[in-house]
Design a protein around this motif. Structure first.
Motif, PDB file in Angstrom:
ATOM      1  N   PRO A 203       0.784  -1.032  -0.178  1.00 40.87           N
ATOM      2  CA  PRO A 203       0.086  -0.135  -0.082  1.00 40.87           C
ATOM      3  C   PRO A 203       0.785   1.324  -0.082  1.00 40.87           C
ATOM      4  O   PRO A 203       0.389   2.392  -0.323  1.00 40.87           O
ATOM      5  CB  PRO A 203      -0.944  -0.272   1.136  1.00 40.87           C
ATOM      6  CG  PRO A 203      -0.092  -1.054   2.251  1.00 40.87           C
ATOM      7  CD  PRO A 203       0.627  -1.918   1.190  1.00 40.87           C
ATOM      8  N   ASN A 204       2.061   1.116   0.388  1.00 36.23           N
ATOM      9  CA  ASN A 204       2.872   2.336   0.581  1.00 36.23           C
ATOM     10  C   ASN A 204       3.747   2.568  -0.897  1.00 36.23           C
ATOM     11  O   ASN A 204       4.384   3.628  -0.974  1.00 36.23           O
ATOM     12  CB  ASN A 204       4.013   2.348   1.551  1.00 36.23           C
ATOM     13  CG  ASN A 204       3.174   2.397   3.024  1.00 36.23           C
ATOM     14  OD1 ASN A 204       1.958   3.115   3.061  1.00 36.23           O
ATOM     15  ND2 ASN A 204       3.857   1.700   4.120  1.00 36.23           N
ATOM     16  N   ALA A 205       3.549   1.617  -1.749  1.00 40.82           N
ATOM     17  CA  ALA A 205       4.369   1.767  -3.067  1.00 40.82           C
ATOM     18  C   ALA A 205       3.748   2.846  -4.037  1.00 40.82           C
ATOM     19  O   ALA A 205       2.308   2.965  -3.716  1.00 40.82           O
ATOM     20  CB  ALA A 205       4.514   0.567  -3.928  1.00 40.82           C
ATOM     21  N   SER A 206       4.373   3.468  -4.729  1.00 39.33           N
ATOM     22  CA  SER A 206       3.690   4.754  -5.437  1.00 39.33           C
ATOM     23  C   SER A 206       4.331   4.930  -6.844  1.00 39.33           C
ATOM     24  O   SER A 206       5.884   4.588  -6.814  1.00 39.33           O
ATOM     25  CB  SER A 206       3.896   5.944  -4.904  1.00 39.33           C
ATOM     26  OG  SER A 206       3.318   6.856  -5.624  1.00 39.33           O
ATOM     27  N   LEU A 207       3.842   4.840  -7.795  1.00 33.67           N
ATOM     28  CA  LEU A 207       4.435   5.441  -9.297  1.00 33.67           C
ATOM     29  C   LEU A 207       4.853   6.701  -9.207  1.00 33.67           C
ATOM     30  O   LEU A 207       5.523   7.045 -10.232  1.00 33.67           O
ATOM     31  CB  LEU A 207       3.406   4.967 -10.250  1.00 33.67           C
ATOM     32  CG  LEU A 207       3.064   3.314 -10.480  1.00 33.67           C
ATOM     33  CD1 LEU A 207       2.118   3.386 -11.727  1.00 33.67           C
ATOM     34  CD2 LEU A 207       4.330   2.564 -10.816  1.00 33.67           C
ATOM     35  N   GLN A 208       4.885   7.688  -8.178  1.00 36.24           N
ATOM     36  CA  GLN A 208       5.139   8.754  -8.219  1.00 36.24           C
ATOM     37  C   GLN A 208       6.607   9.121  -7.914  1.00 36.24           C
ATOM     38  O   GLN A 208       6.989  10.140  -7.736  1.00 36.24           O
ATOM     39  CB  GLN A 208       3.962   9.658  -7.342  1.00 36.24           C
ATOM     40  CG  GLN A 208       2.649   9.707  -7.798  1.00 36.24           C
ATOM     41  CD  GLN A 208       1.695  10.457  -7.021  1.00 36.24           C
ATOM     42  OE1 GLN A 208       2.229  10.882  -5.924  1.00 36.24           O
ATOM     43  NE2 GLN A 208       0.527  10.815  -7.561  1.00 36.24           N
ATOM     44  N   ASN A 209       7.358   7.988  -7.385  1.00 33.98           N
ATOM     45  CA  ASN A 209       8.738   8.159  -7.028  1.00 33.98           C
ATOM     46  C   ASN A 209       9.287   7.187  -7.557  1.00 33.98           C
ATOM     47  O   ASN A 209       8.802   6.282  -8.272  1.00 33.98           O
ATOM     48  CB  ASN A 209       8.697   8.099  -5.439  1.00 33.98           C
ATOM     49  CG  ASN A 209       8.224   6.675  -5.031  1.00 33.98           C
ATOM     50  OD1 ASN A 209       8.454   5.546  -5.332  1.00 33.98           O
ATOM     51  ND2 ASN A 209       7.567   6.906  -3.708  1.00 33.98           N
ATOM     52  N   ASN A 210      10.816   6.999  -7.455  1.00 40.91           N
ATOM     53  CA  ASN A 210      11.563   6.064  -7.998  1.00 40.91           C
ATOM     54  C   ASN A 210      12.175   5.082  -7.078  1.00 40.91           C
ATOM     55  O   ASN A 210      13.289   4.579  -7.164  1.00 40.91           O
ATOM     56  CB  ASN A 210      12.811   6.818  -8.903  1.00 40.91           C
ATOM     57  CG  ASN A 210      13.430   6.042  -9.760  1.00 40.91           C
ATOM     58  OD1 ASN A 210      12.721   5.058 -10.629  1.00 40.91           O
ATOM     59  ND2 ASN A 210      14.913   6.182 -10.154  1.00 40.91           N
ATOM     60  N   GLU A 211      11.402   4.718  -6.121  1.00 39.53           N
ATOM     61  CA  GLU A 211      11.560   3.722  -4.987  1.00 39.53           C
ATOM     62  C   GLU A 211      10.848   2.499  -5.143  1.00 39.53           C
ATOM     63  O   GLU A 211       9.767   2.636  -5.779  1.00 39.53           O
ATOM     64  CB  GLU A 211      11.580   4.494  -3.815  1.00 39.53           C
ATOM     65  CG  GLU A 211      12.485   5.431  -3.405  1.00 39.53           C
ATOM     66  CD  GLU A 211      12.090   5.992  -1.852  1.00 39.53           C
ATOM     67  OE1 GLU A 211      13.284   5.967  -1.036  1.00 39.53           O
ATOM     68  OE2 GLU A 211      11.219   5.958  -1.318  1.00 39.53           O
ATOM     69  N   LEU A 212      11.421   1.443  -4.562  1.00 37.91           N
ATOM     70  CA  LEU A 212      10.772   0.023  -4.560  1.00 37.91           C
ATOM     71  C   LEU A 212      10.324  -0.149  -3.253  1.00 37.91           C
ATOM     72  O   LEU A 212      11.051   0.612  -2.253  1.00 37.91           O
ATOM     73  CB  LEU A 212      11.587  -1.019  -5.108  1.00 37.91           C
ATOM     74  CG  LEU A 212      12.010  -1.020  -6.518  1.00 37.91           C
ATOM     75  CD1 LEU A 212      13.302  -2.111  -6.621  1.00 37.91           C
ATOM     76  CD2 LEU A 212      10.998  -0.811  -7.380  1.00 37.91           C
ATOM     77  N   SER A 213       9.385  -0.776  -3.019  1.00 38.31           N
ATOM     78  CA  SER A 213       8.742  -1.108  -1.524  1.00 38.31           C
ATOM     79  C   SER A 213       8.715  -2.409  -1.360  1.00 38.31           C
ATOM     80  O   SER A 213       8.248  -3.371  -2.124  1.00 38.31           O
ATOM     81  CB  SER A 213       7.285  -0.471  -1.573  1.00 38.31           C
ATOM     82  OG  SER A 213       6.838  -0.992  -0.165  1.00 38.31           O
TER      83      SER A 213
END
Length: 290
Positions: A203-213
């Motif tokens: 749920p904390n993953a986002s396509l708005q940043n360049n990080e993986l969760s």
């Protein structure tokens, strides 16, 4: 010029008729287009290269997450404007993109809306758009593969059929800042929130940043597993003591045995997984990234 790429088997065969309606909309708008069938993966890269050489700059992918995964990994370059029209059984990528609520709106967004840069993840050299799931999540993907009908219903069935007897895996997790050697029931490295046809695994993953969760579920008692899966479906599991959630740029997972896994819903096995945020993006036609 547009190219509409379709897996005719997606969506229990309904994807092809949908792709033809996309072609009709292209022609109505006064543009040129070509329809590409991706029956055989070994021919897909050649088809895409021929399309690029012919001047195609706009791609519309009609299918599900697996179709999108196969196409993105066979593009001759990433310099395309890409639209998605959902016709698969999972459609987790569509849940993370704002693509409209009806077919007509989704087609127009895929064809004409300005693009936004969507980050990609990498696993073992392949791009992924949504997530890579290991352990129980990967095992379920293997059981669901090839089934007809809705992916969410198939996941429910596969989970109930194997959850209580599934054995945890042991693996080494290595990041530039930490390392651990431990057992896990299920693990997901996600670029976006959804997996398994609508389960909010990360749920904390986002396509708005360049990080993986990273989401990792520790081994738990047999009768604790089903309530946990209900929490996973809603994205309400992250605060549970059995769950670890970490944002990261790179990760390596190593095991002495092969672990069932999936990448964008496509099942595979491996005993080593190398993850990174790719620092590469694709240009996606959508109203927004989630």
């Amino acid at each position: 010029m547009y190219a509409v790429i379709v897996n005719p088997l997606s969506g229990s065969g309904q994807a092809l008729s949908l792709a033809k309606r996309v072609m009709q909309r292209i022609e109505q708008s006064g543009h040129k287009g070509r329809l590409l069938h991706c029956y055989a993966l070994e021919n897909l890269a050649t088809q895409l290269k021929h399309a690029a050489d012919a001047g195609v700059t706009n791609l519309v992918i009609v299918g599900g997450d697996g179709t999108a995964h196969q196409i993105i990994n066979r593009l001759p370059h990433l310099d395309f404007n890409i639209g998605f029209v959902s016709a698969g059984s999972g459609n987790d990528l569509v849940r993370s993109l704002e693509l409209g609520t009806c077919e007509t709106e989704q087609i127009d967004i895929a064809l004409f809306t300005p693009t936004q840069d969507m980050p990609l993840g990498r696993c073992n050299g392949s791009y992924f758009l949504t997530s890579v799931g290991l352990g129980f999540e990967g095992f379920v993907a293997h059981r669901v593969a090839g089934r007809r009908g809705g992916r969410r219903a198939a996941y429910h069935s596969a989970i109930l059929g194997s959850l209580f007897g599934y054995h945890p895996h042991r693996a080494k997790f290595v990041n530039c800042k930490w390392k651990s050697d431990e057992q896990f029931l299920m693990c997901s490295v996600a670029n976006s929130a959804f997996s398994g046809g609508g389960y909010k695994v990360a749920p904390n993953a986002s396509l708005q940043n360049n990080e993986l969760s990273l989401i990792r579920l520790a081994p738990m008692g047999t009768w604790s597993r089903l309530p946990m899966m209900f929490k996973v479906a809603k994205g309400a599991h992250v605060s549970a003591p059995e769950v670890q959630q970490v944002n990261l740029d790179t990760l390596e997972i190593r095991s002495e045995t092969r672990i069932p896994a999936h990448i964008d819903g496509e099942p595979f096995f491996a005993n080593r997984f190398r993850f990174s945020s790719a620092n590469e993006t694709i240009r996606v036609r959508c109203l927004g990234l989630r």
